[in-house]
Design a protein around this motif. Sequence first.
Motif, PDB file in Angstrom:
ATOM      1  N   GLN A 124      48.735  52.404  55.017  1.00  0.00           N
ATOM      2  CA  GLN A 124      49.314  51.207  55.619  1.00  0.00           C
ATOM      3  C   GLN A 124      48.467  49.975  55.323  1.00  0.00           C
ATOM      4  OE1 GLN A 124      50.889  51.500  59.603  1.00  0.00           O
ATOM      5  NE2 GLN A 124      50.346  49.397  60.114  1.00  0.00           N
ATOM      6  N   HIS A 141      48.699  48.897  51.685  1.00  0.00           N
ATOM      7  CA  HIS A 141      49.984  48.260  51.406  1.00  0.00           C
ATOM      8  C   HIS A 141      49.991  46.820  51.916  1.00  0.00           C
ATOM      9  CE1 HIS A 141      54.320  47.625  51.244  1.00  0.00           C
ATOM     10  NE2 HIS A 141      54.423  48.726  50.545  1.00  0.00           N
ATOM     11  N   LEU A 142      49.528  46.621  53.127  1.00  0.00           N
ATOM     12  CA  LEU A 142      49.538  45.274  53.714  1.00  0.00           C
ATOM     13  C   LEU A 142      48.680  44.303  52.913  1.00  0.00           C
ATOM     14  CD1 LEU A 142      49.273  46.223  57.495  1.00  0.00           C
ATOM     15  CD2 LEU A 142      51.264  45.237  56.347  1.00  0.00           C
ATOM     16  N   ASN A 166      59.655  48.438  54.221  1.00  0.00           N
ATOM     17  CA  ASN A 166      59.597  49.686  54.974  1.00  0.00           C
ATOM     18  C   ASN A 166      60.505  50.745  54.367  1.00  0.00           C
ATOM     19  OD1 ASN A 166      57.653  49.165  56.998  1.00  0.00           O
ATOM     20  ND2 ASN A 166      59.118  47.940  58.153  1.00  0.00           N
ATOM     21  N   PHE A 185      58.454  52.040  51.451  1.00  0.00           N
ATOM     22  CA  PHE A 185      57.253  52.727  51.941  1.00  0.00           C
ATOM     23  C   PHE A 185      57.615  54.101  52.493  1.00  0.00           C
ATOM     24  CE2 PHE A 185      53.422  52.815  54.922  1.00  0.00           C
ATOM     25  CZ  PHE A 185      52.512  53.019  53.906  1.00  0.00           C
ATOM     26  N   VAL A 201      55.144  48.036  57.705  1.00  0.00           N
ATOM     27  CA  VAL A 201      54.534  47.172  56.686  1.00  0.00           C
ATOM     28  C   VAL A 201      55.470  46.016  56.332  1.00  0.00           C
ATOM     29  CG1 VAL A 201      53.124  49.024  55.708  1.00  0.00           C
ATOM     30  CG2 VAL A 201      55.414  48.609  54.779  1.00  0.00           C
ATOM     31  N   ARG A 254      47.788  46.364  61.943  1.00  0.00           N
ATOM     32  CA  ARG A 254      47.220  46.758  60.660  1.00  0.00           C
ATOM     33  C   ARG A 254      47.143  48.270  60.517  1.00  0.00           C
ATOM     34  NH1 ARG A 254      41.821  43.235  60.027  1.00  0.00           N
ATOM     35  NH2 ARG A 254      41.532  44.711  58.315  1.00  0.00           N
TER      36      ARG A 254
END
Length: 273
Positions: free
Chosen positions: A43, A46-47, A87, A90, A135, A142
């Motif tokens: 996560q 990805h962010l 999302n 993901f 995300v 986070r």
Amino acid sequence: MDHAPRPGQPHAGLTAAQRSAYLDRIALPDPGAPSPEALARLQLAHLRAVPFENLSIHLGEPVVLDPDALVAKVVTARRGGFCYELNGLFAELLASLGYRVSLLAARVFDGERPGPPFDHLALRVDLDEPWLVDVGFGRFSRAPLRLDERGGQADAHGTFTFAPIGGHGDLDVLLDGRPQYRLGLRPYELADFAPTCWWQTTSPDSVFTRSTTCSVLTADGGRTTIAGDRLITTTPAGGRTEVPLAADEALAAYRTHFGITLDRLPSPPQPPR
């Protein structure tokens, strides 16, 4: 025999080549076996790598909720997207890594009132316990959040709380006491979000058609954002700078801060004649 993926079951996922390219895209080639720790690494990576952005709407590009189309956009073309895209894709990555993923619908709060159904797409990931993974909401948690926890959950962006609402199992997701979205726990398929996605990308009443945004989490925990013709930088401590951008500066800023190469600037859609 019906081989379509069922809600709450692993999706078909990505091909091995798509999965490898996606993990390279987020600079996490070996996230490890499914676990809460590995999920948190995925996560956060990805962010930090994939921006939340609505540029397609203002470039006249179709938003297609199909895994192959999303791989082409987010992975191959190194773009971002908004919740249904980020999302949705993901979830495919997580499924291909062995996670059990469900797509959940949420209603984003506008002040004190939640928006329409399917206003937002978030993810439930089941390990030894269920986790909320998101995300695609811009500034949000986070790290994954424990869905069954009713106390406060500390995050770098504040304290998150799940508050049960009504008699159908819905949860209000709050950040520092302020409602962010109302989350339903019934699983859906990505195609179920297509009608609202179409509305979000075409309606003059949608927040996404009114202006452009492109925003990503920085390595230090701040954010870099281009909103319209302004470059906005925020720090974890709350500092903020805002700089106006000329057209050539904006194109360069998209390349520098987001790795997005555009041949023209996005512009608001023209109203129907």
